[in-house]
Design a protein around this motif. Sequence first.
Motif, PDB file in Angstrom:
ATOM      1  N   UNK A 102       0.922  -1.136  -0.049  1.00  0.00           N
ATOM      2  CA  UNK A 102       0.094   0.010  -0.166  1.00  0.00           C
ATOM      3  C   UNK A 102       0.840   1.243  -0.101  1.00  0.00           C
ATOM      4  N   UNK A 103       0.267   2.244   0.195  1.00  0.00           N
ATOM      5  CA  UNK A 103       1.007   3.660   0.245  1.00  0.00           C
ATOM      6  C   UNK A 103       1.083   3.849   1.807  1.00  0.00           C
ATOM      7  N   UNK A 104       2.035   4.690   2.023  1.00  0.00           N
ATOM      8  CA  UNK A 104       2.058   5.202   3.592  1.00  0.00           C
ATOM      9  C   UNK A 104       0.696   5.472   3.975  1.00  0.00           C
ATOM     10  N   UNK A 105       0.403   4.898   5.408  1.00  0.00           N
ATOM     11  CA  UNK A 105      -0.792   5.272   5.857  1.00  0.00           C
ATOM     12  C   UNK A 105      -0.635   5.466   7.387  1.00  0.00           C
ATOM     13  N   UNK A 106      -0.917   6.809   8.040  1.00  0.00           N
ATOM     14  CA  UNK A 106      -0.944   7.283   9.237  1.00  0.00           C
ATOM     15  C   UNK A 106      -2.028   6.501  10.057  1.00  0.00           C
ATOM     16  N   UNK A 107      -1.605   5.761  11.166  1.00  0.00           N
ATOM     17  CA  UNK A 107      -2.670   5.278  11.964  1.00  0.00           C
ATOM     18  C   UNK A 107      -2.819   5.951  13.284  1.00  0.00           C
ATOM     19  N   UNK A 108      -3.772   6.475  13.771  1.00  0.00           N
ATOM     20  CA  UNK A 108      -4.104   6.635  14.904  1.00  0.00           C
ATOM     21  C   UNK A 108      -4.634   5.746  15.875  1.00  0.00           C
ATOM     22  N   UNK A 109      -4.749   6.260  17.379  1.00  0.00           N
ATOM     23  CA  UNK A 109      -5.070   4.941  18.415  1.00  0.00           C
ATOM     24  C   UNK A 109      -6.423   4.885  18.119  1.00  0.00           C
ATOM     25  N   UNK A 110      -6.835   3.356  18.053  1.00  0.00           N
ATOM     26  CA  UNK A 110      -8.046   2.999  17.917  1.00  0.00           C
ATOM     27  C   UNK A 110      -7.868   1.515  17.396  1.00  0.00           C
ATOM     28  N   UNK A 111      -9.156   0.908  16.883  1.00  0.00           N
ATOM     29  CA  UNK A 111      -9.270  -0.303  16.304  1.00  0.00           C
ATOM     30  C   UNK A 111      -9.593  -0.204  14.873  1.00  0.00           C
ATOM     31  N   UNK A 112      -9.318  -1.001  14.223  1.00  0.00           N
ATOM     32  CA  UNK A 112      -9.658  -0.926  12.667  1.00  0.00           C
ATOM     33  C   UNK A 112      -9.752  -2.693  12.387  1.00  0.00           C
ATOM     34  N   UNK A 113     -10.639  -2.757  11.474  1.00  0.00           N
ATOM     35  CA  UNK A 113     -10.877  -4.245  10.816  1.00  0.00           C
ATOM     36  C   UNK A 113     -10.329  -4.122   9.463  1.00  0.00           C
ATOM     37  N   UNK A 114      -9.696  -5.477   8.862  1.00  0.00           N
ATOM     38  CA  UNK A 114      -9.267  -5.485   7.789  1.00  0.00           C
ATOM     39  C   UNK A 114      -9.750  -6.581   6.881  1.00  0.00           C
ATOM     40  N   UNK A 115      -9.828  -6.736   5.392  1.00  0.00           N
ATOM     41  CA  UNK A 115     -10.379  -7.799   4.951  1.00  0.00           C
ATOM     42  C   UNK A 115     -10.042  -7.741   3.514  1.00  0.00           C
ATOM     43  N   UNK A 116     -10.225  -8.762   2.588  1.00  0.00           N
ATOM     44  CA  UNK A 116     -10.156  -8.637   1.136  1.00  0.00           C
ATOM     45  C   UNK A 116     -11.464  -9.038   0.622  1.00  0.00           C
ATOM     46  N   UNK A 117     -11.831  -7.969  -0.206  1.00  0.00           N
ATOM     47  CA  UNK A 117     -13.059  -8.525  -1.012  1.00  0.00           C
ATOM     48  C   UNK A 117     -13.104  -9.511  -1.988  1.00  0.00           C
ATOM     49  N   UNK A 118     -11.854  -9.551  -2.672  1.00  0.00           N
ATOM     50  CA  UNK A 118     -11.443 -10.704  -3.717  1.00  0.00           C
ATOM     51  C   UNK A 118     -11.223 -11.797  -3.247  1.00  0.00           C
ATOM     52  N   UNK A 119     -10.640 -12.257  -2.134  1.00  0.00           N
ATOM     53  CA  UNK A 119     -10.376 -13.519  -1.477  1.00  0.00           C
ATOM     54  C   UNK A 119     -11.560 -14.039  -0.575  1.00  0.00           C
ATOM     55  N   UNK A 120     -12.586 -13.045  -0.453  1.00  0.00           N
ATOM     56  CA  UNK A 120     -13.603 -13.271   0.589  1.00  0.00           C
ATOM     57  C   UNK A 120     -13.194 -13.770   1.929  1.00  0.00           C
ATOM     58  N   UNK A 121     -12.388 -12.916   2.451  1.00  0.00           N
ATOM     59  CA  UNK A 121     -11.716 -13.227   3.817  1.00  0.00           C
ATOM     60  C   UNK A 121     -12.784 -12.683   4.769  1.00  0.00           C
ATOM     61  N   UNK A 122     -12.737 -13.291   5.981  1.00  0.00           N
ATOM     62  CA  UNK A 122     -13.582 -12.715   7.102  1.00  0.00           C
ATOM     63  C   UNK A 122     -13.368 -11.274   7.465  1.00  0.00           C
ATOM     64  N   UNK A 123     -14.459 -10.568   7.859  1.00  0.00           N
ATOM     65  CA  UNK A 123     -14.334  -9.035   8.075  1.00  0.00           C
ATOM     66  C   UNK A 123     -14.206  -8.722   9.393  1.00  0.00           C
ATOM     67  N   UNK A 124     -13.774  -9.773  10.388  1.00  0.00           N
ATOM     68  CA  UNK A 124     -13.409  -9.431  11.596  1.00  0.00           C
ATOM     69  C   UNK A 124     -11.942  -9.430  12.093  1.00  0.00           C
ATOM     70  N   UNK A 125     -11.129  -9.464  11.049  1.00  0.00           N
ATOM     71  CA  UNK A 125      -9.748  -9.546  11.682  1.00  0.00           C
ATOM     72  C   UNK A 125      -9.444  -8.043  12.205  1.00  0.00           C
ATOM     73  N   UNK A 126      -8.752  -7.798  13.183  1.00  0.00           N
ATOM     74  CA  UNK A 126      -8.482  -6.616  13.795  1.00  0.00           C
ATOM     75  C   UNK A 126      -7.051  -5.911  13.950  1.00  0.00           C
TER      76      UNK A 126
END
Length: 130
Positions: A102-126
């Motif tokens: 990816x490009x550089x991404x600045x992350x601030x305190x908090x929680x995020x979820x990540x997933x892959x829409x092409x590979x149909x991964x779960x959407x609860x990765x944290x």
Amino acid sequence: MKKLISMFVLLLSVTFAAQAQDKMMKDAPTKVIALEQTKGEFTQKQIVVNEGTYTFSIANNNVGTDVGFVLVPKGKDISNPENHIKTAYVTAVVPNNTTGSSNATTLKKGEYVYFCPLNKTATDNVLIVE
């Protein structure tokens, strides 16, 4: 009058301190968060990092199709692209048995979820940013 000047000086100090902190975050070296996808899932289900600027390295480990990466603040509607952190998208889809980033991404305190829409991964990765 002295109180007014003191308040003005305090306001300027706070403003300059905030600008200095923002500049330090922007000038800080970019770190890498490496993630691996296999068929239908990420191998890392939860990641904990400190605030800072990161690139995401996404490995396609024999998924059999192209993969991608989407990062969304936890609690936001993941189906709405307006909620996606676009700098975290891989710069191009990641073909089978290759790695993209990816490009550089600045992350601030908090929680995020990540997933892959092409590979149909779960959407609860944290991703937790402390």
